[in-house]
Design an enzyme around this catalytic site. Structure first.
Site, mmCIF file in Angstrom:
data_model
loop_
_atom_site.group_PDB
_atom_site.id
_atom_site.type_symbol
_atom_site.label_atom_id
_atom_site.label_comp_id
_atom_site.label_asym_id
_atom_site.label_seq_id
_atom_site.Cartn_x
_atom_site.Cartn_y
_atom_site.Cartn_z
ATOM 1 N N LYS A 90 -1.086 -14.844 0.441
ATOM 2 C CA LYS A 90 0.069 -14.018 0.073
ATOM 3 C C LYS A 90 -0.253 -12.968 -0.989
ATOM 4 O O LYS A 90 0.361 -11.911 -1.030
ATOM 5 C CB LYS A 90 1.219 -14.898 -0.400
ATOM 6 C CG LYS A 90 1.902 -15.627 0.751
ATOM 7 C CD LYS A 90 3.224 -16.214 0.333
ATOM 8 C CE LYS A 90 3.981 -16.772 1.527
ATOM 9 N NZ LYS A 90 3.342 -18.021 2.040
ATOM 10 N N GLU A 112 12.370 -12.487 -2.511
ATOM 11 C CA GLU A 112 13.010 -13.755 -2.196
ATOM 12 C C GLU A 112 11.892 -14.764 -1.979
ATOM 13 O O GLU A 112 10.780 -14.401 -1.644
ATOM 14 C CB GLU A 112 13.862 -13.629 -0.935
ATOM 15 C CG GLU A 112 13.098 -13.808 0.378
ATOM 16 C CD GLU A 112 12.032 -12.741 0.641
ATOM 17 O OE1 GLU A 112 12.212 -11.605 0.154
ATOM 18 O OE2 GLU A 112 11.031 -13.051 1.298
ATOM 19 N N SER A 379 -5.044 -20.503 5.672
ATOM 20 C CA SER A 379 -4.162 -19.627 4.897
ATOM 21 C C SER A 379 -3.955 -20.051 3.450
ATOM 22 O O SER A 379 -3.735 -19.209 2.581
ATOM 23 C CB SER A 379 -2.809 -19.487 5.589
ATOM 24 O OG SER A 379 -2.200 -20.744 5.784
HETATM 25 C C1 LIG Z 1 3.763 -18.694 3.179
HETATM 26 C C2 LIG Z 1 2.638 -19.359 3.823
HETATM 27 C C3 LIG Z 1 2.480 -19.353 5.222
HETATM 28 C C4 LIG Z 1 3.487 -18.741 6.149
HETATM 29 O O1 LIG Z 1 3.659 -17.366 6.034
HETATM 30 P P1 LIG Z 1 3.079 -16.339 7.096
HETATM 31 O O2 LIG Z 1 3.739 -15.065 6.769
HETATM 32 O O3 LIG Z 1 3.440 -16.852 8.464
HETATM 33 O O4 LIG Z 1 1.614 -16.295 6.910
HETATM 34 C C5 LIG Z 1 1.354 -19.949 5.768
HETATM 35 N N1 LIG Z 1 0.438 -20.563 4.983
HETATM 36 C C6 LIG Z 1 0.565 -20.610 3.634
HETATM 37 C C7 LIG Z 1 -0.477 -21.300 2.840
HETATM 38 C C8 LIG Z 1 1.664 -20.018 3.014
HETATM 39 O O5 LIG Z 1 1.780 -20.067 1.676
#
Ligand SMILES: *Cc1c(COP(=O)(O)O)cnc(C)c1O
Length: 393
Positions: A90, A112, A379
């Site tokens: 993010k 948000e 992610s």
């Molecule tokens: C917020 C988040 C997501 C989901 O958000 P996307 O916009 O779909 O990427 C996925 N993995 C992690 C670790 C997150 O913090």
């Protein structure tokens, strides 16, 4: 040429700007500024500087050998977004948007947040640039995610509880939009995924596309070819689109987005907007979403707070419609299994969101050819989820 939305901000029938009149001119201004900075060397250099020196890019593309050895057919590479500052992808997006906000002369940042991950990434970027920061968060989420609330406050952000509706992410997003309408002159709204009205889906994609550009280059240098599969979890869809975008035209690369199937796609308790939703308008754009027959937004469920959103970014709905990507649902249970497998095979505890992508690999292994290669977008890291896990085990 890369895939771009049309004049009105649509990818096929999805996307667009479904917002109050007062926001139209702000969105147009944002569109114009973004179109300029996309090609502006100074902006690109500044963004690249912070990604490298502050966030910790490039992230590794790691061959997970012990994880791969548990499969018959898959050789798994992990794109390590979990190693970034604040522990997830993010930060790529919030750094991009904050530099844009500064360029537009805005002094106040709002956002948000659901689980608090985007709130933390926004508060981080705002602190880094010395901008005032207010985060809208559902009252229920504030209680569930007290640690993230505390983090935001430590970095000087104000957290505003939202007590309307289900007191979760979608209500927080409504409130943030309301604030933005009132304070457009000095305020920049940082959206956390490839969702919202045009140009946000495009903008966020471009800020996250560094994931796929790096992964493609790293993979080719290690394997001298392109991967057979890309796999990423999809909430709003930003880490997934960040990885997928650089491979859009590589038709031999199969793309798989993993949605949260919660208690199962037929249980009514899930967050699988593409697998089990219908077309409608939510938070300023048209896409697949979870709604009742008369258009009421349904409450989404997932064990992963970051996937717990009833909509999905419009470009994903488009990818599915044109057959460029396949979307699948992975249940809470399969995600927990994924979390355990990766933790024990590699000593990497993934976020519960990410665990959905890992959880899908055992199914993919059954249909893949021998020696198939796959890049999984890792992610985020799982530190934030250890309390949830401890309660479950
Ligand atoms: C917020 C988040 C997501 C989901 O958000 P996307 O916009 O779909 O990427 C996925 N993995 C992690 C670790 C997150 O913090």
């Amino acid at each position: 040429m890369t895939l771009l939305p049309d004049q009105s901000g649509h990818f096929g029938e999805f996307g667009g700007k479904y917002v109050p009149e007062t926001l139209m001119s702000v969105l147009e201004q944002l569109e114009t500024t973004f179109a300029q900075v996309r090609r502006d060397k100074k902006f690109k250099d500044e963004f690249a500087h912070y990604l490298k020196e502050y966030a910790g890019r490039p992230t590794n593309l790691y061959l997970a050998q012990r994880l791969s050895s548990q499969f018959k057919n898959l050789k798994v590479y992990l794109k390590r977004e979990d190693l970034l500052h604040t522990g997830a992808h993010k930060i790529n997006n919030t750094l991009g948007q904050i530099i844009l906000a500064k360029k537009m002369g805005k002094t106040r940042i709002i956002a948000e947040t659901g689980a608090g991950q985007h709130g933390v990434a926004t508060a981080t970027a705002a602190a880094l640039f010395g901008l005032q920061c207010e985060i809208y968060m559902g009252a229920q989420d504030i209680e569930r995610q007290s640690l993230n609330v505390f983090r935001m406050k430590l970095m000087g952000a104000k957290v505003i509880p939202v007590t309307s509706g289900s007191q979760t992410l979608k209500d927080a997003m409504n409130e943030a939009i309301r604030d933005w309408v009132t304070n457009v002159n000095n305020t920049f709204y940082i959206i956390g995924s490839v969702a919202g009205p045009h140009p946000y889906p495009l903008m966020v994609r471009e800020f996250q596309a560094v994931i796929g550009r790096e992964a493609r280059r790293q993979f080719v240098s290690k394997e001298k070819k392109l991967p057979d599969y890309l796999v990423a979890c999809v909430g709003g869809g930003s880490n997934a689109m960040g990885l997928f975008h650089a491979f859009f035209k590589d038709k031999t690369v199969k793309i798989i987005g993993v949605e949260a199937a919660g208690h199962g796609l037929h249980s009514g308790e899930h967050s699988a907007a593409i697998c089990a939703g219908t077309t409608g308008v939510l938070h300023g754009s048209k896409s697949k979403l979870l709604q009742t027959a008369d258009g009421q937004i349904k409450i989404a469920h997932s064990i992963a707070a970051g996937l717990d959103y009833p909509g999905v970014g419009p470009e994903h709905s488009y990818y599915q419609q044109i057959g460029r990507a396949e979307y699948v649902g992975v249940s809470d249970k399969e995600a927990i299994a994924g979390l355990k497998i990766l933790s024990q095979a590699e000593g990497i505890i993934p976020a519960l969101e990410t665990s959905h992508a890992i959880g899908y690999l055992s199914r993919l292994d059954k249909q893949a050819k021998k020696n198939s290669t796959v890049i999984v977008c890792l992610s985020g890291r799982g530190d934030k989820d250890v309390n949830t896990m401890r309660e479950l085990i």
